[in-house]
Design an enzyme around this catalytic site. Sequence first.
Site, PDB file in Angstrom:
ATOM      1  N   ARG A 122       0.779  -1.203   0.049  1.00 21.62           N
ATOM      2  CA  ARG A 122       0.086   0.075   0.015  1.00 21.62           C
ATOM      3  C   ARG A 122       0.760   1.315  -0.051  1.00 21.62           C
ATOM      4  NH1 ARG A 122      -5.623  -1.180   2.735  1.00 21.62           N
ATOM      5  NH2 ARG A 122      -6.186  -1.787   0.836  1.00 21.62           N
ATOM      6  N   GLN A 127      -0.124   2.252  -6.087  1.00 22.00           N
ATOM      7  CA  GLN A 127      -1.818   2.397  -6.092  1.00 22.00           C
ATOM      8  C   GLN A 127      -2.291   1.794  -7.304  1.00 22.00           C
ATOM      9  OE1 GLN A 127      -2.140   6.401  -4.725  1.00 22.00           O
ATOM     10  NE2 GLN A 127      -3.584   5.819  -3.030  1.00 22.00           N
ATOM     11  N   ASP A 130      -3.240  -1.799  -7.397  1.00 20.96           N
ATOM     12  CA  ASP A 130      -3.902  -2.504  -6.060  1.00 20.96           C
ATOM     13  C   ASP A 130      -5.172  -2.641  -6.554  1.00 20.96           C
ATOM     14  OD1 ASP A 130      -5.044  -2.712  -3.830  1.00 20.96           O
ATOM     15  OD2 ASP A 130      -4.509  -0.661  -2.917  1.00 20.96           O
ATOM     16  N   SER A 133      -8.139  -2.514  -3.969  1.00 21.61           N
ATOM     17  CA  SER A 133      -8.803  -1.389  -3.787  1.00 21.61           C
ATOM     18  C   SER A 133      -9.841  -0.978  -5.069  1.00 21.61           C
ATOM     19  CB  SER A 133      -7.807  -0.357  -3.607  1.00 21.61           C
ATOM     20  OG  SER A 133      -7.112  -0.196  -2.503  1.00 21.61           O
ATOM     21  N   TYR A 228      -3.982  -1.073   7.522  1.00 18.73           N
ATOM     22  CA  TYR A 228      -5.081  -1.953   7.934  1.00 18.73           C
ATOM     23  C   TYR A 228      -5.461  -1.856   9.449  1.00 18.73           C
ATOM     24  CZ  TYR A 228      -4.450  -4.353   3.431  1.00 18.73           C
ATOM     25  OH  TYR A 228      -4.306  -4.661   2.057  1.00 18.73           O
TER      26      TYR A 228
HETATM   27  P1  NAD Z   1     -10.260  -3.106   5.034  1.00 20.29           P
HETATM   28  O1  NAD Z   1     -10.811  -3.659   3.598  1.00 20.29           O
HETATM   29  O2  NAD Z   1      -9.087  -3.994   5.299  1.00 20.29           O
HETATM   30  O3  NAD Z   1     -11.174  -2.947   6.000  1.00 20.29           O
HETATM   31  C1  NAD Z   1     -12.397  -2.018   5.787  1.00 20.29           C
HETATM   32  C2  NAD Z   1     -12.605  -1.091   6.907  1.00 20.29           C
HETATM   33  O4  NAD Z   1     -12.888  -2.089   8.133  1.00 20.29           O
HETATM   34  C3  NAD Z   1     -11.292  -0.624   7.402  1.00 20.29           C
HETATM   35  O5  NAD Z   1     -11.445   0.931   7.444  1.00 20.29           O
HETATM   36  C4  NAD Z   1     -11.077  -0.879   8.994  1.00 20.29           C
HETATM   37  O6  NAD Z   1     -10.416  -0.077   9.728  1.00 20.29           O
HETATM   38  C5  NAD Z   1     -12.603  -1.253   9.287  1.00 20.29           C
HETATM   39  N1  NAD Z   1     -12.689  -2.118  10.352  1.00 20.29           N
HETATM   40  C6  NAD Z   1     -12.074  -3.245  10.812  1.00 20.29           C
HETATM   41  N2  NAD Z   1     -12.648  -3.695  11.849  1.00 20.29           N
HETATM   42  C7  NAD Z   1     -13.749  -3.145  12.355  1.00 20.29           C
HETATM   43  C8  NAD Z   1     -14.611  -2.985  13.378  1.00 20.29           C
HETATM   44  N3  NAD Z   1     -14.644  -3.729  14.211  1.00 20.29           N
HETATM   45  N4  NAD Z   1     -15.504  -2.180  13.321  1.00 20.29           N
HETATM   46  C9  NAD Z   1     -15.576  -1.123  12.263  1.00 20.29           C
HETATM   47  N5  NAD Z   1     -14.678  -0.946  11.308  1.00 20.29           N
HETATM   48  C10 NAD Z   1     -13.580  -1.944  11.252  1.00 20.29           C
HETATM   49  O7  NAD Z   1      -9.760  -1.708   4.707  1.00 20.29           O
HETATM   50  P2  NAD Z   1      -9.328  -1.018   3.086  1.00 20.29           P
HETATM   51  O8  NAD Z   1     -10.299  -0.652   2.522  1.00 20.29           O
HETATM   52  O9  NAD Z   1      -8.201  -1.802   2.118  1.00 20.29           O
HETATM   53  O10 NAD Z   1      -8.593   0.300   3.679  1.00 20.29           O
HETATM   54  C11 NAD Z   1      -7.812   0.465   4.842  1.00 20.29           C
HETATM   55  C12 NAD Z   1      -7.105   1.613   4.879  1.00 20.29           C
HETATM   56  O11 NAD Z   1      -5.967   1.763   3.826  1.00 20.29           O
HETATM   57  C13 NAD Z   1      -8.064   2.889   4.403  1.00 20.29           C
HETATM   58  O12 NAD Z   1      -7.816   4.031   5.144  1.00 20.29           O
HETATM   59  C14 NAD Z   1      -7.529   3.155   2.924  1.00 20.29           C
HETATM   60  O13 NAD Z   1      -7.802   4.675   2.608  1.00 20.29           O
HETATM   61  C15 NAD Z   1      -5.834   2.808   2.777  1.00 20.29           C
HETATM   62  N6  NAD Z   1      -5.408   2.505   1.675  1.00 20.29           N
HETATM   63  C16 NAD Z   1      -4.093   3.013   1.467  1.00 20.29           C
HETATM   64  C17 NAD Z   1      -3.676   2.659   0.125  1.00 20.29           C
HETATM   65  C18 NAD Z   1      -2.502   2.923  -0.371  1.00 20.29           C
HETATM   66  O14 NAD Z   1      -2.030   4.000   0.346  1.00 20.29           O
HETATM   67  N7  NAD Z   1      -1.974   2.756  -1.738  1.00 20.29           N
HETATM   68  C19 NAD Z   1      -4.301   1.634  -0.716  1.00 20.29           C
HETATM   69  C20 NAD Z   1      -5.682   1.393  -0.134  1.00 20.29           C
HETATM   70  C21 NAD Z   1      -6.023   1.567   0.953  1.00 20.29           C
END
Ligand code: NAD
Length: 378
Positions: A122, A127, A130, A133, A228
């Site tokens: 990430r 990106q 990814d 995403s 994560y």
């Molecule tokens: P994910 O699919 O792993 O999880 C989805 C969401 O569920 C997350 O926001 C997590 O905090 C939340 N979650 C976990 N347990 C929970 C609970 N008990 N109650 C409520 N919510 C809960 O996460 P994701 O969509 O892959 O993204 C996580 C973070 O990474 C985001 O902030 C995203 O913007 C970031 N991200 C960054 C990059 C990058 O920098 N290249 C790429 C993708 C995502």
Amino acid sequence: MHHIVAVRDTNNHETRVALTPVVCKKLVDLGMQVTLEAGFGERLHLTDSAYHDVGVTLNARAEVLAAAGVLVSLHPPAQDDLAQLPEGAAVASFLDPFRQADLIKYLASNKLSALAMELIPRSTYAQKMDALSSQASLAGYAAVIGAADRINKALPMMTTPAGTIAPARVFVVGVGVAGLQAIATAKRLGARVEAYDTRPVVAEQVASLGAKFVSIDVGETGQTAQGYAKALTDEQLAKQRAQMAKHCANADIIITTAQLFGRPAPRIITAEMVAGMKPGSIIVDLAASTGGNVEGSKADEDVVVDGVTIVGFVNFPGTVARDASQMYASNIASLLEHLWDKESKTITFNLEDDITQGTLLTHQGEIRDERVREAVNG
Ligand code: NAD
């Protein structure tokens, strides 16, 4: 290794394809040879001639597999297909590495190199590769459309001579990539949106989309270096559920998207919370395939409990297959381009490179990712 191949998905419920003509043209222009099984794009109305016109060769399945340098796929390939690959070939695909122990062992012991799309780092640079995403953001959008389609109520407020319709209340649980897109979609449709995540850093993003962040104090939470969420303790989860119950009871639609990388999804919404909702309400559990955020949800089924429909449909990106395929293919092409050595015109694995280091799951007989190695060895 300059020969990129893909075969038809044997899962007839899949609507997406892993390579589109637009993306194949890009690969061909870079100097790669691309061969696909005849009829490859049929499910998306992409004809063999559309691929042929951009320089792709179409062939029978066995010939395609036997010619592979890199086999590209959406889903973990079947062992029957892997058995037909030449020695030293590579696979680039979603591999579900934490749950597909037999497949990962097979790849390693047969000295196939595997690029797991789930393990793309990430970083800002990665990106464009990814795929988790790209597919999650379409899933977030499509989940809201799916819920709007199932509910017996309009989403926006409407003022008419016959009276005023109150806007639907949507509660999004888990505000990562899918959750953010679900919030944006529900807002566009005119719903009143609340959202919650254990990572307080997302509160600002929720507000910027015009939704209300629900603050729940469960004590110390956190996130990993990759962004994560960390798993909550049982006590924290109990606190979360207790404080979420009234927001669930008020909601017409709940979209849950909470995931924990490499682990089963957290169980957030209990049967009791479902029972507290109005009959006719809809819950979409986007985590249904990894264990489910909602008690009673079943992967790929709509379950009705006390009049509340719990939607466990897994392939929401597949409902917008044209865009999902284009985005996935583009993610794959960016990865292949990154691995492409222009001088020797071949795919190379430079183990000093962060993206290769993170994504190359099996290579030369080894399972290289420690977390997956632990999961595979139980
Ligand atoms: P994910 O699919 O792993 O999880 C989805 C969401 O569920 C997350 O926001 C997590 O905090 C939340 N979650 C976990 N347990 C929970 C609970 N008990 N109650 C409520 N919510 C809960 O996460 P994701 O969509 O892959 O993204 C996580 C973070 O990474 C985001 O902030 C995203 O913007 C970031 N991200 C960054 C990059 C990058 O920098 N290249 C790429 C993708 C995502």
